[in-house]
Design an enzyme around this catalytic site. Structure first.
Site, PDB file in Angstrom:
ATOM      1  N   LYS A  71      30.871   3.860  32.587  1.00 25.60           N
ATOM      2  CA  LYS A  71      30.860   5.325  32.583  1.00 25.60           C
ATOM      3  C   LYS A  71      32.129   5.872  31.894  1.00 25.60           C
ATOM      4  O   LYS A  71      33.042   5.111  31.548  1.00 25.60           O
ATOM      5  CB  LYS A  71      30.745   5.844  34.018  1.00 25.60           C
ATOM      6  CG  LYS A  71      29.409   5.477  34.702  1.00 25.60           C
ATOM      7  CD  LYS A  71      28.203   5.990  33.938  1.00 25.60           C
ATOM      8  CE  LYS A  71      26.962   6.169  34.792  1.00 25.60           C
ATOM      9  NZ  LYS A  71      26.259   4.911  35.139  1.00 25.60           N
TER      10      LYS A  71
HETATM   11  C1  LIG Z   1      25.202   5.017  36.458  1.00 28.01           C
HETATM   12  C2  LIG Z   1      24.254   5.985  37.039  1.00 28.01           C
HETATM   13  C3  LIG Z   1      23.989   6.039  38.415  1.00 28.01           C
HETATM   14  C4  LIG Z   1      24.497   5.019  39.374  1.00 28.01           C
HETATM   15  O1  LIG Z   1      25.846   4.784  39.333  1.00 28.01           O
HETATM   16  P1  LIG Z   1      26.452   3.358  39.807  1.00 28.01           P
HETATM   17  O2  LIG Z   1      27.901   3.693  39.977  1.00 28.01           O
HETATM   18  O3  LIG Z   1      26.205   2.382  38.719  1.00 28.01           O
HETATM   19  O4  LIG Z   1      25.807   3.004  41.094  1.00 28.01           O
HETATM   20  C5  LIG Z   1      23.142   7.023  38.883  1.00 28.01           C
HETATM   21  N1  LIG Z   1      22.570   7.903  38.056  1.00 28.01           N
HETATM   22  C6  LIG Z   1      22.785   7.897  36.726  1.00 28.01           C
HETATM   23  C7  LIG Z   1      22.142   8.928  35.859  1.00 28.01           C
HETATM   24  C8  LIG Z   1      23.615   6.912  36.184  1.00 28.01           C
HETATM   25  O5  LIG Z   1      23.783   6.859  34.859  1.00 28.01           O
END
Ligand SMILES: *Cc1c(COP(=O)(O)O)cnc(C)c1O
Length: 394
Positions: A186
């Site tokens: 992210k």
């Molecule tokens: C990455 C993501 C999540 C989940 O996040 P994690 O930290 O990987 O559990 C949820 N929703 C969206 C749209 C994402 O891109």
């Protein structure tokens, strides 16, 4: 795009603060921690940044979604309207809460179409969960208006859009709760981590308790704290919070760099025939993690995705064929009924997802390519990239 591209001394310093004390737990140990409260510091800085009164940092974005759903009291049999273009976590969190995902179509914003949301509302609908995909925003004001009119809870999945805003207001701060992810790919990362934000103190207190077995976090003796609600363990460790804190302080730099890189590539691509761009309700608030564009039809787009890969233009995603981001390949969801894969005994409440029709979403996704915007590109990398794009598209 991802913060891991700029992992450096600042992250090491924050982590070292924690390692030197040996206090990895985010609560208590007041004497031993030598003044270091990484999770708490992150929470107050992130609330400040996003302009809300409360933030709770947790173990992942998926955890953040579960915490928000629980804090808002969404559970067995409640319908939650979500988009079919997201990451599977959005759908999983709803199902694991015992609630029922109801899919509304997306439009050229690559996010929920407000009209489709409105027509998906039934008497069992409790919440709408728009996902601000690929660094940019849904028509959040329109969706918020629908929620207000129909008395629905609004939970924003802003996991991919930290730092993005709409008309000067940060994504995640429009709904009852906003959710973020700081996983390794992210915009900023904790290694693993997530957060919920809210302006509602009651929701915050429930979120804070739910993420830690119901602890009310009042008093100085953990063993004597009360537990008014049941909860789970979605805590973050101080080590992960420390990484996140250093990354958070780089967010302005990340956004500025991404925006400059994206602008250059977009300008070049806009001169190519047959290409149009994702609709962005407020361009100035785009966090610019991706450049998403449309071609004429599905076969041309699939072909272009292959040409991009062949020419070495890396980081281009054809989401329509992706197993994790678009419902088309979610065979596990489509088999829920038949194969009884659900860990909950609520199957009669669920529609048959294999028969769902999302033609409008298919029509958009079939024509979409998203290019990841990297922080580490040099201007010479960008020039080479533009040259290759022109070779393919003009
Ligand atoms: C990455 C993501 C999540 C989940 O996040 P994690 O930290 O990987 O559990 C949820 N929703 C969206 C749209 C994402 O891109």
């Amino acid at each position: 795009m991802p913060g891991f591209e700029i992992f450096g001394k600042e992250e090491q310093k924050e982590v070292n603060d924690v390692l030197e004390t040996g206090v990895l737990f985010r609560y208590g140990f007041d004497g031993a921690r030598n003044g270091h409260w990484k999770a708490k510091t992150f929470e107050s800085e992130f609330a400040n940044l996003t302009g809300v009164s409360h933030c709770h940092l947790c173990s992942s974005g998926t955890a953040a979604l579960s915490i928000a759903l629980a804090a808002c009291g969404i559970g067995a049999g409640d319908e939650v309207i979500i988009p079919p273009f997201t990451f599977v976590a959005s759908m999983e969190a709803v199902i694991l809460a015992g609630a029922v995902p109801v899919f509304a179509d997306i439009d050229e914003t690559l996010c929920l179409n407000p009209e489709s949301v409105e027509s998906a509302v039934t008497e069992r609908t409790r919440a709408v969960m728009p996902v601000h995909m690929c660094g940019s925003m849904a028509e959040i004001e329109k969706i918020k208006d629908i929620c207000r009119k129909k008395d629905l809870i609004l939970i924003e999945d802003a996991c991919q859009s930290v730092g993005a805003s709409y008309k000067g207001r940060f994504l995640g701060s429009f709904g009852h709760m906003g959710c973020f992810s700081f996983d390794p790919v992210k915009t900023i990362t904790c290694g693993e981590g997530g957060a919920v934000i809210t302006n509602d103190k009651e929701l915050y207190l429930r979120a804070d308790a739910y993420a830690d077995h119901g602890h009310d976090h009042i008093g100085s003796d953990r063993g004597l704290e009360s537990h008014e609600i049941l909860g789970a363990n979605y805590r973050i460790s101080e080590l992960n919070a420390a990484v996140g804190l250093a990354q958070l302080r780089k967010l302005d730099y990340i956004l500025e760099t991404q925006r400059a890189h994206k602008k250059a590539v977009k300008e070049a691509l806009s001169q190519c025939p047959g290409i149009s761009f994702r609709k962005i309700p407020d361009e100035s608030g785009d966090s610019a993690t991706f450049l998403s564009f449309f071609l004429d039809d599905e076969s041309r787009t699939r072909e272009a995705a292959k040409e991009l890969a062949k020419a070495g233009v890396d980081g281009c995603f054809y989401w329509y064929d992706n197993n994790w981001h678009y419902i088309r390949q979610w065979h596990h969801l489509k088999q829920l009924k038949g194969a009884a894969r659900l860990p909950l005994q609520l199957l009669d409440k669920y529609p048959d997802y294999s028969r769902i029709n999302l033609a409008d979403s298919d029509a958009v996704m079939g024509r979409t390519i998203s290019m990841q915007i990297k922080l580490s590109w040099t201007w010479s990398d960008i020039e080479k990239r533009i040259k290759k794009l022109k070779g393919i598209f003009s």
